[in-house]
Scaffold this motif. Structure first.
Motif: not given
Length: 314
Positions: A286-293
């Motif tokens: 997963p990206s560093k921004e996860w979770p986006e929602e």
């Protein structure tokens, strides 16, 4: 000093690695492990077994190596002074090893049984403390006391069997030690007689014969100590065996990160994360921004308490 320092440092490093491994394994065990494993068994691994690994094994090995070297020096000295003793030595060694091997099997199994019988004592004691108010409210104190006494008697019986085995070994080893002293005196007398010595001669062999006899007398305690120290080392290794069992054979929860999941060794039984990776074909990072929602989607979710139990959530 070098021997003691080397064994102590090796024991500390080994104990640290074992404790770290078993602690990590237990902390990452699934919930059903704690539901099916008595608390006393887990406490026994981290108390008595780790105490044995920390404090006893290195000391037992140190004592065993030291006393074996001493016994070897004693036997060589007797053979050098009275060469005919070398002819009887193989027979004595044969009986000695036979008695030692027989005792080792009994000692090893009684120590294992003692550990097995000790776990229910810890388990019931901890469970009784947890439900003390309920036990008193229902008037079941006497029943729990009788149950605890029965478990304690079972543990004591196993310890008694081990002490009986100690006495059995002591009788055999004292017989062998008496034969060593008798043969050393006999062969020393034979050398004196064959050389034609008479009472009052100031030969140097008298002092050598005295050394041989004194060494033969000290061999009695050494022989018993060698067997007991070796049996203690072998029995103490049972604790290492139980700790390693908890390290390698406890089911583990899924990996905490994707990188850790990739480093996991493949096994015959896959956990949920490994099954998901196998279905996806690769490990997802997963990206560093996860979770986006802030949403969780559940599709075709089925849950059960253990692999052999029926589904409770379909």
């Amino acid at each position: 000093f070098v021997r003691s320092y080397g064994l102590a440092s090796f024991g500390v490093r080994s104990s640290f690695q074992l404790h770290q491994s078993v602690l990590r394994s237990v902390l990452r065990a699934p919930m059903f492990f704690f539901d099916t494993t008595p608390t006393g068994r887990i406490l026994s691994r981290f108390s008595k077994d780790m105490h044995t690994v920390d404090h006893e094994i290195a000391d037992f090995v140190d004592i065993f190596v030291f006393i074996v070297l001493q016994l070897a020096v004693v036997m060589v000295s007797i053979v050098v002074i009275t060469p005919f003793f070398a002819a009887a030595l193989p027979f004595l060694v044969f009986f000695y090893i036979h008695a030692m091997n027989y005792f080792r099997q009994v000692s090893r199994e009684t120590k294992r049984l003692e550990s097995i019988a000790r776990s229910p004592v810890y388990s019931q004691f901890s469970e009784t403390l947890g439900g003390l108010q309920t036990i008193r409210a229902f008037g079941k104190s006497g029943e729990f006391e009788r149950g605890f006494d029965q478990l304690l008697d079972t543990n004591t019986q196993v310890i008694y069997c081990n002490k009986v085995a100690d006495r059995w070994l002591a009788t055999r080893l004292e017989t062998i030690a008496a034969a060593i002293v008798g043969l050393a005196a006999l062969f020393a007398t034979q050398i004196v007689v064959s050389n034609g010595a008479t009472v009052g001669d100031n030969g140097s062999f008298a002092s050598l014969a005295g050394i041989s006899l004194s060494y033969a007398v000290t061999a009695t305690g050494m022989m018993q100590f060698v067997v007991r120290s070796f049996a203690q080392v072998e029995a103490a290794m049972n604790s290492v065996e139980r700790v390693v069992h908890y390290t390698e054979n406890i089911p583990q929860e899924a990996a905490m990160t994707s990188n850790e999941l990739e480093r996991e060794k493949p096994s015959t039984t896959l956990n949920a994360a490994q099954i998901a990776v196998a279905a996806a074909g690769q490990t997802l990072h997963p990206s560093k921004e996860w979770p986006e929602e802030g949403a969780i989607a559940l599709k075709n979710l089925e849950m059960r308490y253990r692999s052999e139990t029926p589904l409770v959530l379909k």
